[in-house]
Design a protein around this motif. Structure first.
Motif, PDB file in Angstrom:
ATOM      1  N   VAL A   1     -14.639  15.874  -6.802  1.00  0.00           N
ATOM      2  CA  VAL A   1     -16.035  16.253  -6.655  1.00  0.00           C
ATOM      3  C   VAL A   1     -16.719  16.363  -8.009  1.00  0.00           C
ATOM      4  N   ILE A   2     -17.936  15.848  -8.058  1.00  0.00           N
ATOM      5  CA  ILE A   2     -18.865  16.132  -9.153  1.00  0.00           C
ATOM      6  C   ILE A   2     -20.045  16.845  -8.506  1.00  0.00           C
ATOM      7  N   ALA A   3     -20.256  18.108  -8.853  1.00  0.00           N
ATOM      8  CA  ALA A   3     -21.321  18.901  -8.237  1.00  0.00           C
ATOM      9  C   ALA A   3     -22.329  19.339  -9.297  1.00  0.00           C
ATOM     10  N   GLU A   4     -23.491  19.757  -8.822  1.00  0.00           N
ATOM     11  CA  GLU A   4     -24.520  20.316  -9.696  1.00  0.00           C
ATOM     12  C   GLU A   4     -24.881  19.363 -10.831  1.00  0.00           C
ATOM     13  N   ASN A   5     -25.004  18.078 -10.489  1.00  0.00           N
ATOM     14  CA  ASN A   5     -25.437  17.054 -11.448  1.00  0.00           C
ATOM     15  C   ASN A   5     -24.502  16.928 -12.642  1.00  0.00           C
TER      16      ASN A   5
ATOM     17  N   ALA B   1      -8.808   3.666  -1.632  1.00  0.00           N
ATOM     18  CA  ALA B   1      -8.879   3.973  -3.066  1.00  0.00           C
ATOM     19  C   ALA B   1      -9.538   5.344  -3.209  1.00  0.00           C
ATOM     20  N   PRO B   2      -9.451   5.956  -4.395  1.00  0.00           N
ATOM     21  CA  PRO B   2     -10.066   7.271  -4.568  1.00  0.00           C
ATOM     22  C   PRO B   2     -11.561   7.281  -4.244  1.00  0.00           C
ATOM     23  N   VAL B   3     -12.014   8.359  -3.607  1.00  0.00           N
ATOM     24  CA  VAL B   3     -13.429   8.585  -3.302  1.00  0.00           C
ATOM     25  C   VAL B   3     -13.865   9.857  -4.007  1.00  0.00           C
ATOM     26  N   VAL B   4     -14.915   9.762  -4.813  1.00  0.00           N
ATOM     27  CA  VAL B   4     -15.479  10.908  -5.517  1.00  0.00           C
ATOM     28  C   VAL B   4     -16.857  11.188  -4.932  1.00  0.00           C
ATOM     29  N   ILE B   5     -17.091  12.422  -4.515  1.00  0.00           N
ATOM     30  CA  ILE B   5     -18.392  12.835  -4.017  1.00  0.00           C
ATOM     31  C   ILE B   5     -19.172  13.432  -5.182  1.00  0.00           C
ATOM     32  N   ALA B   6     -20.307  12.826  -5.518  1.00  0.00           N
ATOM     33  CA  ALA B   6     -21.078  13.220  -6.700  1.00  0.00           C
ATOM     34  C   ALA B   6     -22.484  13.630  -6.265  1.00  0.00           C
ATOM     35  N   THR B   7     -22.851  14.882  -6.487  1.00  0.00           N
ATOM     36  CA  THR B   7     -24.072  15.413  -5.905  1.00  0.00           C
ATOM     37  C   THR B   7     -24.753  16.419  -6.818  1.00  0.00           C
TER      38      THR B   7
END
Length: 225
Positions: free
Chosen positions: A59-63, A33-39
């Motif tokens: 990706v979700i970056a920079e909060n 399934a989709p994987v989102v990296i959130a950092t």
């Protein structure tokens, strides 16, 4: 069917010595399934991790300041105001603590991060002058636009993927994961998480760092069969 994932990096996909746990490369490339990296890290870090994992760049970056979904890129937050605040901070004797090269902020698009060795009281005072907020993630102080959160980033990702946020399982360890926990359908804090993340998560794992994350992934796979 295994659910889509929203995964923090530091403290969640790492070892206690802040390295990516090698088992990440065994678990995530074949996740069905989709994987989102959130950092909270700057944009290139999660993009590079996706690249080396061989998974789509989600990706979700920079909060929450930067969101990238399958080549669709969007920005929230005002780096120019953060830069002006840091100029004031440094004029008053503050030091971000990263050295001259400052690779922590060199590629940061929407906020500025300071080392935990920086003068927190001064940083917060300057942030107030500029209408910004300071978030202590346990790894750095993030000087950012108020209201820009990982949870908002997850909503933006799910809209792009035509999924409901409630379908996602989120795993994290810090205050910047709390908003993501509130958006995802199911949330886990690894045992090393800070008090705010522990209180916000639906479940707290017995193990810490990637050991805790791995226990969640294994249980999700087991539930799928």
């Amino acid at each position: 069917m295994a659910p889509p994932l929203a995964l923090d990096i530091d403290g969640t996909l790492t070892t206690p010595t802040h390295q990516i746990d090698p088992r990440v490369f065994e678990q995530l490339p074949d996740w069905p399934a989709p994987v989102v990296i959130a950092t909270g890290k700057s944009f290139p870090y999660p993009i590079a991790l996706c690249h080396f994992l061989g998974i789509p760049e989600r990706v979700i970056a920079e909060n929450g300041g930067v969101v990238c979904v399958d080549d669709q890129l969007s920005f929230q937050g005002d780096r120019s105001t953060a830069e002006a605040a840091i100029d004031r901070f440094e004029t008053k004797g503050g030091d971000l603590g990263w050295g001259e090269a400052d690779t922590t902020n060199r590629w940061r698009e929407t906020e500025i991060a300071a080392s935990l060795d920086a003068d927190e009281e001064l940083l917060r005072s300057v942030a107030d002058e500029f209408g910004l907020e300071v978030v202590d993630t346990g790894y750095a102080y993030h000087l950012k636009t108020p209201g820009v959160e990982k949870g908002d980033g997850l909503r933006a990702v799910t809209e792009q993927l035509d999924l409901d946020p409630s379908e996602f399982v989120a795993i994290g360890d810090s205050i910047n994961d709390v908003s993501m926990f509130g958006v995802a359908g199911e949330s886990y804090a690894v045992a090393n998480a800070d008090d705010r993340a522990l209180a916000a998560a639906d479940t707290v794992t017995e193990a810490s760092y990637f050991d805790g994350t791995l226990s969640v992934l294994e249980s999700l796979v087991a539930d799928d069969y």
